[in-house]
Design a protein around this motif. Structure first.
Motif, short mmCIF file in Angstrom:
data_model
loop_
_atom_site.label_atom_id
_atom_site.label_comp_id
_atom_site.label_asym_id
_atom_site.label_seq_id
_atom_site.Cartn_x
_atom_site.Cartn_y
_atom_site.Cartn_z
N PRO A 27 38.73 42.45 -2.67
CA PRO A 27 37.71 42.77 -1.08
C PRO A 27 36.95 44.08 -1.20
N GLY A 28 35.77 43.87 -0.92
CA GLY A 28 34.71 44.91 -0.85
C GLY A 28 33.82 44.68 0.26
N LEU A 29 32.80 45.56 0.26
CA LEU A 29 31.75 45.66 1.15
C LEU A 29 31.99 45.67 2.48
N TYR A 30 32.99 46.55 2.65
CA TYR A 30 33.46 46.81 4.17
C TYR A 30 33.43 48.15 4.51
N ARG A 31 33.22 48.52 5.75
CA ARG A 31 32.99 50.07 6.21
C ARG A 31 34.63 50.47 6.43
N LEU A 91 44.00 42.30 -5.30
CA LEU A 91 43.78 43.81 -5.83
C LEU A 91 43.20 44.65 -5.17
N ALA A 92 43.00 45.67 -6.09
CA ALA A 92 42.36 47.10 -5.27
C ALA A 92 40.94 46.81 -4.52
N HIS A 93 40.97 47.29 -3.29
CA HIS A 93 39.78 47.39 -2.51
C HIS A 93 38.66 48.21 -3.22
N VAL A 94 37.25 47.56 -2.96
CA VAL A 94 36.18 48.57 -3.22
C VAL A 94 35.23 48.56 -2.17
N PRO A 95 35.76 49.36 -1.21
CA PRO A 95 34.74 49.73 0.16
C PRO A 95 33.44 50.19 -0.05
N LEU A 96 32.41 49.96 0.80
CA LEU A 96 31.38 50.48 0.70
C LEU A 96 31.35 52.05 0.51
N GLY A 97 30.16 52.37 -0.26
CA GLY A 97 29.96 53.79 -0.13
C GLY A 97 28.68 54.04 -1.15
N VAL A 98 28.10 55.01 -0.66
CA VAL A 98 26.65 55.46 -1.00
C VAL A 98 26.80 55.89 -2.49
N ASN A 118 25.41 53.19 -4.92
CA ASN A 118 23.73 53.25 -4.89
C ASN A 118 23.43 54.33 -5.82
N GLU A 119 23.96 55.59 -5.66
CA GLU A 119 23.49 56.61 -6.36
C GLU A 119 23.65 56.63 -7.76
N ALA A 120 24.79 55.93 -8.34
CA ALA A 120 25.01 55.51 -9.70
C ALA A 120 24.16 54.69 -10.22
N ALA A 121 23.99 53.50 -9.45
CA ALA A 121 22.91 52.64 -10.01
C ALA A 121 21.61 53.15 -10.07
N ALA A 122 21.16 54.10 -9.22
CA ALA A 122 19.97 54.76 -9.18
C ALA A 122 19.79 55.48 -10.64
N ARG A 123 20.85 55.99 -11.35
CA ARG A 123 20.87 56.42 -12.56
C ARG A 123 21.28 55.83 -13.60
N GLU A 174 35.98 60.21 -9.81
CA GLU A 174 37.18 60.55 -8.79
C GLU A 174 37.23 59.70 -7.49
N THR A 175 35.89 58.93 -7.14
CA THR A 175 35.62 58.43 -6.09
C THR A 175 36.90 56.90 -6.04
N VAL A 176 36.94 56.72 -4.76
CA VAL A 176 37.72 55.55 -4.35
C VAL A 176 37.28 54.32 -5.05
N GLN A 177 36.25 53.93 -5.35
CA GLN A 177 35.57 52.96 -5.95
C GLN A 177 35.87 52.87 -7.57
N ALA A 178 35.66 54.08 -8.23
CA ALA A 178 36.02 54.21 -9.57
C ALA A 178 37.58 53.93 -9.80
N VAL A 179 38.19 54.91 -8.90
CA VAL A 179 39.65 54.53 -9.17
C VAL A 179 40.27 53.10 -8.79
N ALA A 180 39.70 52.51 -7.76
CA ALA A 180 39.68 50.91 -7.73
C ALA A 180 39.47 50.23 -9.07
N PHE A 181 38.39 50.45 -9.51
CA PHE A 181 37.98 49.70 -10.87
C PHE A 181 38.89 49.97 -11.87
N ARG A 182 39.41 51.09 -12.07
CA ARG A 182 40.49 51.44 -13.15
C ARG A 182 41.62 50.61 -12.83
N HIS A 183 42.09 50.45 -11.56
CA HIS A 183 43.36 49.68 -11.19
C HIS A 183 43.11 48.18 -11.64
#
Length: 313
Positions: A191-195, A217-224, A227-232, A242-251
């Motif tokens: 699940p993802g792309l929710y606030r 599996l682990a959720h990947v919620p929306l988070g700016v 976008n910041e990672a993609a811009a780089r 250490e963000t929620v999204q990075a931890v979710a991808f490891r799970h």
């Protein structure tokens, strides 16, 4: 080598973010990970990872799938230079190319449709191959399903995802029957792309999605931060570890490794036929016949279409 396809014909559900995040998390664990950008839009290649598309004269995935190029898969691969890699690991990419937009028509002409991607990848030297599928149940997605050990399904917690998942399962069952392969393993829904905080409507949709009997599996919620990672041109596991999204991808990477260790391999790849239809060969033959037999205004009709030179006799 374990192949995992990230599949959902519904657009805008986070397939590419999940594909990139999973591949990066596996590389961080010291695994050799290859990301295949099968989506003609190429968001994984250009938008999330900041990689260029191959030049027109270079080997490409589109050329390999249509047999216009038959070299080793290593010549299609580029390494991503801005990722955290564990000892012994790698994060490589087979990028998309402009020719991918024309592939659906061409691949439909092969004698045994569905096996082209499996043939391209069969000798790749990686622990994991992650396939970022297009948002469609087309011949490209069918190729990924045929080649894969298991799939991940990114979903938005809303009612449209429920119908999309039902249609996707029907399509996968059809492909399994068409190529006579064992059932594809569902590694899980992501699940993802929710606030946050999650709404009662989204929770109700998640409860319905759980009724399909697929692990959640682990959720990947929306988070700016995404976008910041993609811009780089960096995966979020490197940019903001250490963000929620990075931890979710490891799970999710851990769950995929556990699941793939228990899954059967896809069936053996059928032998190629020398008389398989190849679009360029067909155009070359028609063009040659036209030049020989037609002295009128249509003689050069096919000169601008892609074709291979005919061998001299």
């Amino acid at each position: 080598m374990q192949i995992t396809s990230v599949v959902n014909q519904k657009g805008g559900v986070g397939k590419t973010s999940l594909s990139v995040g999973l591949a990066a998390a596996l590389a961080e664990r010291g695994r050799r990970a290859l990301l295949v950008d099968l989506d003609p839009q190429g968001h994984a290649t250009t938008e999330l990872l900041g990689l260029p598309e191959p030049p027109p004269q270079a080997p490409t995935l589109a050329k390999a799938l249509t047999k216009m190029w038959r070299g080793p898969v290593e010549e299609l691969v580029v390494s991503h230079p801005r990722s955290n890699i564990g000892r012994g690991g790698a994060f490589d990419v087979i990028p998309t190319s402009p020719g991918m937009f024309d592939l659906i028509r061409r691949l439909d002409q092969f004698r045994v449709p569905g096996w082209q991607l499996a043939r391209v990848l069969q000798f790749a030297n990686y622990d994991h191959v992650i396939i970022d599928c297009p948002p469609a149940l087309d011949v490209l997605t069918n190729n990924a399903i045929v080649a894969t050990h298991g799939i991940l399904v990114p979903v938005q917690p809303d009612r449209t995802s429920i119908r999309a998942l039902r249609l996707m399962r029907e399509q996968i069952s059809y492909v399994e029957t068409m190529v006579n392969r064992p059932p594809v393993a569902y590694h899980g829904l992501v699940p993802g792309l929710y606030r946050r905080p999650i709404s009662s409507y989204a929770l109700a949709a998640l409860n319905e999605l759980q009724g399909f009997g697929i692990p959640m599996l682990a959720h990947v919620p929306l988070g700016v931060v995404m976008n910041e990672a993609a811009a780089r041109g960096m995966p979020v596991t490197t940019f903001a570890p250490e963000t929620v999204q990075a931890v979710a991808f490891r799970h999710i990477a851990h769950a995929v490794e556990l699941a793939t260790a228990q899954q059967p391999a896809p069936p053996p790849i059928p032998a190629e036929h020398e008389d398989d239809f190849v679009f360029e060969d067909f155009i070359a033959s028609v063009s040659h016949a036209r030049d020989v037999n037609d002295n009128g205004s249509r003689r050069k009709l096919y000169d601008l279409l892609p074709k291979r030179p005919r061998p001299s006799r």
